[in-house]
Scaffold this motif. Structure first.
Motif, PDB file in Angstrom:
ATOM      1  N   UNK A   1       0.813  -1.203   0.000  1.00  0.00           N
ATOM      2  CA  UNK A   1       0.000   0.000   0.000  1.00  0.00           C
ATOM      3  C   UNK A   1       0.845   1.250   0.000  1.00  0.00           C
ATOM      4  N   UNK A   2       0.183   2.357   0.204  1.00  0.00           N
ATOM      5  CA  UNK A   2       0.828   3.656   0.162  1.00  0.00           C
ATOM      6  C   UNK A   2       0.434   4.445   1.411  1.00  0.00           C
ATOM      7  N   UNK A   3       0.676   5.731   1.372  1.00  0.00           N
ATOM      8  CA  UNK A   3       0.359   6.562   2.524  1.00  0.00           C
ATOM      9  C   UNK A   3      -1.131   6.517   2.848  1.00  0.00           C
ATOM     10  N   UNK A   4      -1.974   6.503   1.828  1.00  0.00           N
ATOM     11  CA  UNK A   4      -3.425   6.436   2.071  1.00  0.00           C
ATOM     12  C   UNK A   4      -3.786   5.145   2.803  1.00  0.00           C
ATOM     13  N   UNK A   5      -3.114   4.055   2.462  1.00  0.00           N
ATOM     14  CA  UNK A   5      -3.349   2.788   3.150  1.00  0.00           C
ATOM     15  C   UNK A   5      -2.893   2.838   4.596  1.00  0.00           C
ATOM     16  N   UNK A   6      -1.759   3.476   4.825  1.00  0.00           N
ATOM     17  CA  UNK A   6      -1.250   3.654   6.188  1.00  0.00           C
ATOM     18  C   UNK A   6      -2.248   4.482   7.002  1.00  0.00           C
ATOM     19  N   UNK A   7      -2.719   5.564   6.427  1.00  0.00           N
ATOM     20  CA  UNK A   7      -3.682   6.416   7.118  1.00  0.00           C
ATOM     21  C   UNK A   7      -4.945   5.637   7.452  1.00  0.00           C
ATOM     22  N   UNK A   8      -5.458   4.883   6.485  1.00  0.00           N
ATOM     23  CA  UNK A   8      -6.687   4.110   6.717  1.00  0.00           C
ATOM     24  C   UNK A   8      -6.479   3.105   7.849  1.00  0.00           C
ATOM     25  N   UNK A   9      -5.322   2.440   7.882  1.00  0.00           N
ATOM     26  CA  UNK A   9      -5.036   1.479   8.959  1.00  0.00           C
ATOM     27  C   UNK A   9      -4.937   2.190  10.301  1.00  0.00           C
ATOM     28  N   UNK A  10      -4.386   3.406  10.314  1.00  0.00           N
ATOM     29  CA  UNK A  10      -4.271   4.146  11.578  1.00  0.00           C
ATOM     30  C   UNK A  10      -5.647   4.522  12.113  1.00  0.00           C
ATOM     31  N   UNK A  11      -6.592   4.763  11.226  1.00  0.00           N
ATOM     32  CA  UNK A  11      -7.956   5.087  11.639  1.00  0.00           C
ATOM     33  C   UNK A  11      -8.672   3.831  12.149  1.00  0.00           C
ATOM     34  N   UNK A  12      -8.400   2.687  11.519  1.00  0.00           N
ATOM     35  CA  UNK A  12      -9.013   1.428  11.970  1.00  0.00           C
ATOM     36  C   UNK A  12      -8.449   0.967  13.306  1.00  0.00           C
ATOM     37  N   UNK A  13      -7.180   1.264  13.565  1.00  0.00           N
ATOM     38  CA  UNK A  13      -6.490   0.772  14.768  1.00  0.00           C
ATOM     39  C   UNK A  13      -5.774   1.922  15.491  1.00  0.00           C
ATOM     40  N   UNK A  14      -6.515   2.927  15.978  1.00  0.00           N
ATOM     41  CA  UNK A  14      -5.835   4.096  16.561  1.00  0.00           C
ATOM     42  C   UNK A  14      -4.996   3.756  17.792  1.00  0.00           C
ATOM     43  N   UNK A  15      -5.467   2.855  18.646  1.00  0.00           N
ATOM     44  CA  UNK A  15      -4.680   2.494  19.827  1.00  0.00           C
ATOM     45  C   UNK A  15      -3.370   1.837  19.460  1.00  0.00           C
ATOM     46  N   UNK A  16      -3.416   0.942  18.484  1.00  0.00           N
ATOM     47  CA  UNK A  16      -2.198   0.269  18.020  1.00  0.00           C
ATOM     48  C   UNK A  16      -1.278   1.279  17.342  1.00  0.00           C
ATOM     49  N   UNK A  17      -1.867   2.189  16.552  1.00  0.00           N
ATOM     50  CA  UNK A  17      -1.071   3.201  15.868  1.00  0.00           C
ATOM     51  C   UNK A  17      -0.267   4.039  16.855  1.00  0.00           C
ATOM     52  N   UNK A  18      -0.937   4.553  17.896  1.00  0.00           N
ATOM     53  CA  UNK A  18      -0.235   5.436  18.831  1.00  0.00           C
ATOM     54  C   UNK A  18       0.760   4.673  19.697  1.00  0.00           C
ATOM     55  N   UNK A  19       0.464   3.404  19.994  1.00  0.00           N
ATOM     56  CA  UNK A  19       1.449   2.575  20.691  1.00  0.00           C
ATOM     57  C   UNK A  19       2.679   2.387  19.803  1.00  0.00           C
ATOM     58  N   UNK A  20       2.450   2.194  18.510  1.00  0.00           N
ATOM     59  CA  UNK A  20       3.560   2.057  17.568  1.00  0.00           C
ATOM     60  C   UNK A  20       4.383   3.344  17.502  1.00  0.00           C
ATOM     61  N   UNK A  21       3.720   4.491  17.521  1.00  0.00           N
ATOM     62  CA  UNK A  21       4.440   5.772  17.529  1.00  0.00           C
ATOM     63  C   UNK A  21       5.347   5.842  18.750  1.00  0.00           C
ATOM     64  N   UNK A  22       4.805   5.502  19.926  1.00  0.00           N
ATOM     65  CA  UNK A  22       5.579   5.515  21.173  1.00  0.00           C
ATOM     66  C   UNK A  22       6.808   4.619  21.053  1.00  0.00           C
ATOM     67  N   UNK A  23       6.595   3.389  20.632  1.00  0.00           N
ATOM     68  CA  UNK A  23       7.692   2.425  20.567  1.00  0.00           C
ATOM     69  C   UNK A  23       8.689   2.763  19.463  1.00  0.00           C
ATOM     70  N   UNK A  24       8.199   3.114  18.284  1.00  0.00           N
ATOM     71  CA  UNK A  24       9.082   3.388  17.150  1.00  0.00           C
ATOM     72  C   UNK A  24       9.960   4.604  17.414  1.00  0.00           C
ATOM     73  N   UNK A  25       9.402   5.597  18.098  1.00  0.00           N
ATOM     74  CA  UNK A  25      10.161   6.823  18.362  1.00  0.00           C
ATOM     75  C   UNK A  25      11.169   6.654  19.484  1.00  0.00           C
ATOM     76  N   UNK A  26      11.104   5.526  20.188  1.00  0.00           N
ATOM     77  CA  UNK A  26      12.051   5.298  21.277  1.00  0.00           C
ATOM     78  C   UNK A  26      11.727   6.109  22.514  1.00  0.00           C
TER      79      UNK A  26
END
Length: 170
Positions: A39-64
């Protein structure tokens, strides 16, 4: 000519796209969310909307981020104003930003961390090691004056390198 008719001036090649940090994050998040990796950025955005809790947890972990995430990374609200990000988290902002654990890496430690230009046009540049050392000295001074976790530290200071140092030290 409108925006839709404008000629494309540049497009990254597939290797550049694949190695971009946003692409690395997308792979990290999509794996956590058990979503397909294509996918592309639009796919990433759509997944972030479907899984907001997982998305923000990923932001926390990925950013260190350094600290305790807590049980919730995102709590939706009735509007954006009511939503909560990391409501249970305790973050060490200075350690997250400075990444002192990497100071043994010569290139990292000696890379530019901060560039400030004052109103006279004078430029100040600090490496990561210099910035970390100055932050640690100011933090030690604050502790010596009895400043503890939870205290409020207030300063009126111009937009200079010392403002960043004081902010991180506090």
């Amino acid at each position: 000519m409108n925006h839709a008719e404008a000629a494309l001036l540049w497009k990254p090649d597939s290797e550049m796209v694949s190695s971009a940090i946003i692409s690395e994050f997308a792979r990290f998040f999509l794996a956590m969310a058990n979503e397909p990796l294509d996918g592309d950025y639009a796919g990433l955005h759509a997944a972030s909307v479907r899984h907001p809790g997982v998305f923000w947890k990923a932001v926390w972990e990925f950013s260190g981020s350094v600290g305790e995430l807590g049980n919730r990374s995102f709590v939706p609200g009735t509007s954006i104003r009511d939503a909560q990000w990391f409501p249970d988290a305790k973050i060490n902002f200075a350690e997250t930003m400075l990444k002192p654990a990497y100071l043994d890496d010569f290139e990292y430690a000696n890379g530019t961390a901060l560039v400030a230009i004052n109103e006279k046009g004078e430029r100040t540049s600090l490496t990561r090691r210099e910035l970390t050392d100055q932050v640690c000295r100011v933090a030690a001074f604050l502790r010596s004056k009895g400043v503890n976790a939870g205290d409020r530290v207030v300063a009126v200071i111009p937009n200079v390198a010392e403002a960043v140092i004081a902010h991180l030290a506090a």
